[in-house]
Design an enzyme around this catalytic site. Structure first.
Site, mmCIF file in Angstrom:
data_model
loop_
_atom_site.group_PDB
_atom_site.id
_atom_site.type_symbol
_atom_site.label_atom_id
_atom_site.label_comp_id
_atom_site.label_asym_id
_atom_site.label_seq_id
_atom_site.Cartn_x
_atom_site.Cartn_y
_atom_site.Cartn_z
ATOM 1 N N SER A 38 4.131 3.729 -7.386
ATOM 2 C CA SER A 38 4.329 2.697 -8.404
ATOM 3 C C SER A 38 3.043 2.054 -8.899
ATOM 4 C CB SER A 38 5.263 1.611 -7.865
ATOM 5 O OG SER A 38 4.718 1.044 -6.682
ATOM 6 N N LYS A 84 4.615 -1.297 -14.114
ATOM 7 C CA LYS A 84 5.077 -2.512 -14.780
ATOM 8 C C LYS A 84 4.732 -2.558 -16.262
ATOM 9 C CE LYS A 84 6.708 -5.206 -11.335
ATOM 10 N NZ LYS A 84 7.998 -5.915 -11.365
#
Length: 338
Positions: free
Chosen positions: A316, A63
């Site tokens: 991720s 992110k």
């Protein structure tokens, strides 16, 4: 049965120009993350696996790329903005907090009461005000919108083309290093990560199949994929907080329908086992959402005809809380003794 991978149709949310502009903006701010083969992981999966280590980023998750792009562009286009607010389960909030501080903005982050306390602490360490409200992401998001109006803050969405362009850089890195991947498995939270993968694949003119992975108990994107329209689910109960999304984003879903081969479901037990397997085979830490792609490959490799094939996994994020990670390691230890 999984449907065939769609042909790239030009409907990706961002194109090559936007991805390259985002990469130029991040140059000097972030180093590329590695994509690594681990022999023990190949052995465990029966595939040639390339792991994209987004858990090696600052904040420990993919992110941060999107946050830096979003905040830099926001500050340039809206110099009057003094502060931002968003809702998060953790990694988006850390990204917003770090990036806001970098460009001189205040950050207010709303999290649900069930949130990982260690992620809350990390957001505070980056300088954010953390407000606990609601029982899940949807309720936290509603409160963040109210705070935006009440305090005059800019609301940072969980899904936006600027975020997609930023996080899509990891896919450009991966596909540039390995353009011959048969498939890539990607966790789906609000959708920026998988939309970035589709955008990068299409920008490079590749035919790699992209598979989304969600929790079988929080399967809104699976239901929506099958229906061809947004379908929420009532439950947000999964140990993988990064994919605990019960209301799909319509714009993200449109890109997923246009560019993703299938959306697959995995159980919490499979995710927990994948977290432990990453530690034992790749010497790396994965949170639940980060381990979901590996769980998906383990469950569906034969059905998808991927045994022995070259496959990418998007790890991720690597921010599990200690209690959950202890469970993951215990699960693998138990498996070794069975």
């Amino acid at each position: 049965m999984p449907r065939q991978a769609p042909e790239p149709d030009g409907r990706a949310l961002v194109g090559r120009a936007e991805l390259e502009a985002a990469r130029a903006l991040l140059d000097g701010l972030l180093s590329p993350t590695p994509q690594t083969r681990w022999p023990l992981l190949d052995e465990a999966t029966g595939c040639e696996v390339l792991v994209k280590h987004e858990n090696h980023n600052p904040t420990g998750a993919f992110k941060v790329r999107g946050g830096l792009v979003y905040m830099t562009r926001l500050k340039a286009e809206r110099p009057d903005v003094s502060g931002v607010v968003c809702a998060t389960r953790g990694n988006h909030g850390q990204s917003v907090a770090l990036a806001a501080a970098r460009v001189g903005l205040t950050a207010t982050i709303v999290v649900p009461g069930c949130n990982n306390p260690e992620k809350n602490a990390a957001m505070r360490a980056y300088g954010a005000e953390v407000i606990v409200h609601g029982s899940d992401f949807v309720e936290a998001s509603d409160h963040a919108k109210a705070l935006a109006a009440e305090r005059g803050l800019h609301p940072v969405p969980s899904f936006h083309p600027w975020l997609v362009a930023g996080v899509g850089i990891y896919a450009l890195e991966l596909f540039t290093a390995a353009p011959d991947l048969e498939a890539v498995f990607v966790p789906i939270g609000m959708g920026s990560g998988i939309c970035g993968v589709v955008a990068a694949r299409d920008a490079l003119g590749l035919r790699t199949k992209v598979y989304g992975v969600v929790s079988e108990t929080v399967d809104a994107y699976r239901r929506s994929f099958l229906a061809g329209a947004p379908v929420p689910c009532d439950c947000a109960d999964t140990l993988a907080d990064g994919i605990a999304v019960r209301v799909p984003n319509p714009t993200a879903l449109e890109a997923i329908l246009a560019g993703v081969a299938d959306v697959l479901t995995v159980s919490d037990a499979e995710i927990l086992a994948a977290m432990g397997r990453y530690f034992t085979t790749a010497h790396t830490i994965a949170e639940g959402a980060g381990a979901a792609p590996l769980a998906g490959l383990m469950r569906y490799r034969d059905a998808l005809g991927l045994t022995g094939r070259r496959v990418g996994l998007i790890l991720s994020g690597g921010n599990p809380d200690r209690a959950l990670y202890a469970r993951a390691l215990a699960t693998m230890e138990q498996g070794d003794h069975d």
